[in-house]
Design a protein around this motif. Structure first.
Motif, PDB file in Angstrom:
ATOM      1  N   LYS A  25       0.695  -1.610   0.104  1.00 30.32           N
ATOM      2  CA  LYS A  25      -0.397   0.019   0.217  1.00 30.32           C
ATOM      3  C   LYS A  25       1.053   1.132   0.245  1.00 30.32           C
ATOM      4  O   LYS A  25       0.843   2.364  -0.988  1.00 30.32           O
ATOM      5  N   TRP A  26       2.149   0.943   0.954  1.00 33.46           N
ATOM      6  CA  TRP A  26       2.798   2.282   0.823  1.00 33.46           C
ATOM      7  C   TRP A  26       3.146   3.175  -0.371  1.00 33.46           C
ATOM      8  O   TRP A  26       4.378   3.663  -0.557  1.00 33.46           O
ATOM      9  N   VAL A  27       3.894   1.238  -0.914  1.00 36.19           N
ATOM     10  CA  VAL A  27       4.635   1.416  -1.677  1.00 36.19           C
ATOM     11  C   VAL A  27       3.217   2.185  -3.193  1.00 36.19           C
ATOM     12  O   VAL A  27       4.381   3.055  -4.251  1.00 36.19           O
ATOM     13  N   VAL A  28       2.328   2.202  -3.395  1.00 36.38           N
ATOM     14  CA  VAL A  28       1.549   2.381  -4.007  1.00 36.38           C
ATOM     15  C   VAL A  28       1.491   3.745  -4.101  1.00 36.38           C
ATOM     16  O   VAL A  28       1.264   4.447  -4.667  1.00 36.38           O
ATOM     17  N   VAL A  29       1.132   4.442  -2.767  1.00 36.65           N
ATOM     18  CA  VAL A  29       1.179   5.453  -2.400  1.00 36.65           C
ATOM     19  C   VAL A  29       2.240   6.884  -2.666  1.00 36.65           C
ATOM     20  O   VAL A  29       2.313   7.805  -3.135  1.00 36.65           O
ATOM     21  N   SER A  30       3.164   5.915  -2.385  1.00 34.71           N
ATOM     22  CA  SER A  30       4.589   6.967  -2.549  1.00 34.71           C
ATOM     23  C   SER A  30       4.859   6.663  -3.934  1.00 34.71           C
ATOM     24  O   SER A  30       5.222   8.190  -4.927  1.00 34.71           O
ATOM     25  N   SER A  31       4.928   5.769  -4.596  1.00 33.53           N
ATOM     26  CA  SER A  31       4.868   5.904  -6.430  1.00 33.53           C
ATOM     27  C   SER A  31       4.140   7.055  -6.950  1.00 33.53           C
ATOM     28  O   SER A  31       4.072   8.148  -7.082  1.00 33.53           O
ATOM     29  N   ALA A  32       2.481   7.123  -6.365  1.00 34.98           N
ATOM     30  CA  ALA A  32       1.450   7.923  -6.542  1.00 34.98           C
ATOM     31  C   ALA A  32       1.840   9.587  -6.813  1.00 34.98           C
ATOM     32  O   ALA A  32       1.732  10.490  -7.336  1.00 34.98           O
ATOM     33  N   LEU A  33       2.586   9.663  -4.938  1.00 33.06           N
ATOM     34  CA  LEU A  33       3.096  10.385  -5.261  1.00 33.06           C
ATOM     35  C   LEU A  33       4.374  12.049  -5.829  1.00 33.06           C
ATOM     36  O   LEU A  33       4.077  13.338  -6.129  1.00 33.06           O
ATOM     37  N   CYS A  34       5.272  10.918  -5.755  1.00 34.03           N
ATOM     38  CA  CYS A  34       5.731  10.679  -7.048  1.00 34.03           C
ATOM     39  C   CYS A  34       5.325  11.191  -8.589  1.00 34.03           C
ATOM     40  O   CYS A  34       5.667  12.090  -9.217  1.00 34.03           O
ATOM     41  N   VAL A  35       4.335  10.603  -8.935  1.00 32.92           N
ATOM     42  CA  VAL A  35       3.912  10.787 -10.350  1.00 32.92           C
ATOM     43  C   VAL A  35       3.244  12.533 -10.126  1.00 32.92           C
ATOM     44  O   VAL A  35       3.605  13.009 -11.195  1.00 32.92           O
ATOM     45  N   GLY A  36       2.340  12.475  -8.786  1.00 34.38           N
ATOM     46  CA  GLY A  36       1.968  13.869  -8.890  1.00 34.38           C
ATOM     47  C   GLY A  36       2.904  15.049  -8.968  1.00 34.38           C
ATOM     48  O   GLY A  36       2.783  16.366  -9.094  1.00 34.38           O
ATOM     49  N   VAL A  37       3.800  14.741  -8.299  1.00 34.40           N
ATOM     50  CA  VAL A  37       4.941  15.958  -7.941  1.00 34.40           C
ATOM     51  C   VAL A  37       5.591  15.995  -9.179  1.00 34.40           C
ATOM     52  O   VAL A  37       5.612  17.235  -9.856  1.00 34.40           O
ATOM     53  N   PHE A  38       6.235  15.011  -9.591  1.00 32.32           N
ATOM     54  CA  PHE A  38       6.868  15.013 -10.925  1.00 32.32           C
ATOM     55  C   PHE A  38       6.120  15.596 -11.996  1.00 32.32           C
ATOM     56  O   PHE A  38       7.226  16.036 -12.769  1.00 32.32           O
ATOM     57  N   ALA A  39       5.114  15.208 -12.589  1.00 33.43           N
ATOM     58  CA  ALA A  39       4.437  15.328 -13.401  1.00 33.43           C
ATOM     59  C   ALA A  39       3.871  17.225 -13.276  1.00 33.43           C
ATOM     60  O   ALA A  39       2.830  17.319 -14.480  1.00 33.43           O
ATOM     61  N   LEU A  41       1.469  17.788 -11.406  1.00 27.52           N
ATOM     62  CA  LEU A  41       0.174  17.874 -10.735  1.00 27.52           C
ATOM     63  C   LEU A  41      -0.512  18.190 -10.140  1.00 27.52           C
ATOM     64  O   LEU A  41      -1.417  18.232  -9.495  1.00 27.52           O
ATOM     65  N   PHE A  42       0.483  18.033  -9.330  1.00 28.33           N
ATOM     66  CA  PHE A  42       1.109  19.084  -7.442  1.00 28.33           C
ATOM     67  C   PHE A  42       1.776  20.128  -7.854  1.00 28.33           C
ATOM     68  O   PHE A  42       2.548  19.904  -7.786  1.00 28.33           O
ATOM     69  N   ILE A  43       0.857  21.224  -7.252  1.00 28.80           N
ATOM     70  CA  ILE A  43       1.498  22.653  -6.921  1.00 28.80           C
ATOM     71  C   ILE A  43       1.618  23.450  -5.521  1.00 28.80           C
ATOM     72  O   ILE A  43       0.188  22.979  -5.432  1.00 28.80           O
ATOM     73  N   PRO A  44       2.894  23.265  -4.969  1.00 23.50           N
ATOM     74  CA  PRO A  44       2.859  23.604  -3.986  1.00 23.50           C
ATOM     75  C   PRO A  44       1.906  24.798  -3.775  1.00 23.50           C
ATOM     76  O   PRO A  44       2.240  25.591  -4.345  1.00 23.50           O
ATOM     77  N   GLN A  45       0.745  25.185  -2.136  1.00 27.11           N
ATOM     78  CA  GLN A  45       0.675  26.191  -1.965  1.00 27.11           C
ATOM     79  C   GLN A  45       1.339  26.811  -0.690  1.00 27.11           C
ATOM     80  O   GLN A  45       1.895  25.985   0.011  1.00 27.11           O
ATOM     81  N   LYS A  46       0.936  27.870  -0.477  1.00 26.15           N
ATOM     82  CA  LYS A  46       1.302  28.501   0.795  1.00 26.15           C
ATOM     83  C   LYS A  46       0.251  28.373   1.473  1.00 26.15           C
ATOM     84  O   LYS A  46      -0.769  28.048   1.746  1.00 26.15           O
ATOM     85  N   VAL A  54       4.273  29.607   5.402  1.00 26.82           N
ATOM     86  CA  VAL A  54       5.184  29.270   4.538  1.00 26.82           C
ATOM     87  C   VAL A  54       5.191  28.287   3.553  1.00 26.82           C
ATOM     88  O   VAL A  54       3.537  27.848   3.138  1.00 26.82           O
ATOM     89  N   GLU A  55       5.869  28.006   2.783  1.00 29.60           N
ATOM     90  CA  GLU A  55       5.915  27.783   1.379  1.00 29.60           C
ATOM     91  C   GLU A  55       6.763  26.879   0.610  1.00 29.60           C
ATOM     92  O   GLU A  55       8.645  27.376   0.858  1.00 29.60           O
ATOM     93  N   ILE A  56       6.850  25.894   1.007  1.00 36.71           N
ATOM     94  CA  ILE A  56       7.925  24.452   0.315  1.00 36.71           C
ATOM     95  C   ILE A  56       7.528  25.043  -1.411  1.00 36.71           C
ATOM     96  O   ILE A  56       7.278  24.536  -1.844  1.00 36.71           O
ATOM     97  N   ALA A  57       9.242  25.180  -1.529  1.00 37.01           N
ATOM     98  CA  ALA A  57       9.448  25.094  -2.905  1.00 37.01           C
ATOM     99  C   ALA A  57       9.767  23.450  -3.751  1.00 37.01           C
ATOM    100  O   ALA A  57       9.458  22.333  -2.791  1.00 37.01           O
ATOM    101  N   ALA A  58       9.636  23.510  -4.959  1.00 37.98           N
ATOM    102  CA  ALA A  58       8.732  22.345  -5.539  1.00 37.98           C
ATOM    103  C   ALA A  58      10.288  20.878  -5.905  1.00 37.98           C
ATOM    104  O   ALA A  58      10.217  20.523  -5.695  1.00 37.98           O
ATOM    105  N   GLY A  59      11.055  21.635  -5.506  1.00 39.78           N
ATOM    106  CA  GLY A  59      11.421  21.245  -5.086  1.00 39.78           C
ATOM    107  C   GLY A  59      12.479  20.204  -3.357  1.00 39.78           C
ATOM    108  O   GLY A  59      13.307  19.160  -3.897  1.00 39.78           O
ATOM    109  N   THR A  60      11.906  20.828  -2.760  1.00 44.16           N
ATOM    110  CA  THR A  60      11.621  20.150  -1.313  1.00 44.16           C
ATOM    111  C   THR A  60      11.347  18.759  -1.492  1.00 44.16           C
ATOM    112  O   THR A  60      10.671  18.279  -0.615  1.00 44.16           O
ATOM    113  N   TRP A  61       9.656  19.283  -2.237  1.00 45.07           N
ATOM    114  CA  TRP A  61       8.728  18.505  -2.190  1.00 45.07           C
ATOM    115  C   TRP A  61       8.943  17.099  -3.089  1.00 45.07           C
ATOM    116  O   TRP A  61       8.916  16.312  -2.863  1.00 45.07           O
ATOM    117  N   ARG A  62      10.151  17.163  -4.061  1.00 41.76           N
ATOM    118  CA  ARG A  62      10.404  16.166  -4.927  1.00 41.76           C
ATOM    119  C   ARG A  62      11.687  15.856  -3.797  1.00 41.76           C
ATOM    120  O   ARG A  62      11.694  14.173  -3.912  1.00 41.76           O
TER     121      ARG A  62
END
Length: 208
Positions: A25-39, A41-46, A54-62
């Motif tokens: 389950k955690w493998v699928v969740v982690s994979s989905a998060l990576c797809v969302g961030v690197f594609a 699809l997920f835009i960091p918000q303040k 606070v606003e976390i940079a996109a590089g930090t999320w990656r």
């Protein structure tokens, strides 16, 4: 991220199969998060906290989601390695083959003890009837007591074995097709996270 700070809902007390099934389950969740961030699809918000905005940079999320994916993938691979070493044994336990083997062994031991009891009784009766016990100066009563104790011990063991046999669940040996279906179901469940990993890895490669 929960995988990095939690116990992944399993411990070493769990079986290898159970741990692998929970980890997927955690493998699928982690994979989905990576797809969302690197594609993107997920835009960091303040977001606001007590000390301000606070606003976390996109590089930090990656970096965070990549670390989570690496952690879960390594753990999942280790669990699959453990499972591969015990899978045949786990199937035997699942199908009740181990219980059948225990029952057969207990019944064989039971028959052996019954034969031993009969042999003891026959030996004693022959010796007593021929007068051999008294002829060699052996106390007949003492020898009878010794044989009686041995017979009683054997009888008690038989009763305990019978209780063990009665407590074992009733199973029939599964057919080859049934086993094949069971293995296929497990393979489908355990290979799904690998597909998610491949998709996440491809998304990361295209983004870099």
């Amino acid at each position: 991220m929960a995988s990095l700070i939690g116990d992944d809902e399993h411990t070493a007390k769990d079986d290898a199969y159970v741990r692998a099934m929970k980890c997927r389950k955690w493998v699928v969740v982690s994979s989905a998060l990576c797809v969302g961030v690197f594609a993107n699809l997920f835009i960091p918000q303040k977001f606001s906290i007590y000390v301000g905005t606070v606003e976390i940079a996109a590089g930090t999320w990656r970096g965070l989601v990549s670390a989570g994916l690496v952690y879960t993938v390594v753990q999942y691979c280790l669990l699959l390695t453990q499972l591969a070493g015990r899978y045949s044994e786990l199937l035997d336990q699942r199908f009740g083959i181990r219980e059948l083997e225990k029952a057969v062994a207990a019944q064989q031991q039971q028959r052996h003890l019954m034969e031993e009891i009969n042999a003891l009784e026959n030996r004693y009766n022959r010796a007593e009837s021929s007068g051999n016990l008294a002829a060699v100066g052996i106390d007949v009563a003492a020898r009878r007591s010794t044989f009686s104790r041995r017979i009683e011990n054997a009888t008690n063991q038989i009763e305990k074995l019978q209780e063990q046999i009665d407590a074992l669940p009733s199973h029939s040996t599964p057919t080859a097709s049934y086993k094949a279906c069971e293995v296929s179901i497990d393979a489908m469940r355990l290979l799904l996270p690998i597909i998610a990993i491949i998709i996440a890895a491809g998304t990361i490669a295209r983004a870099l």
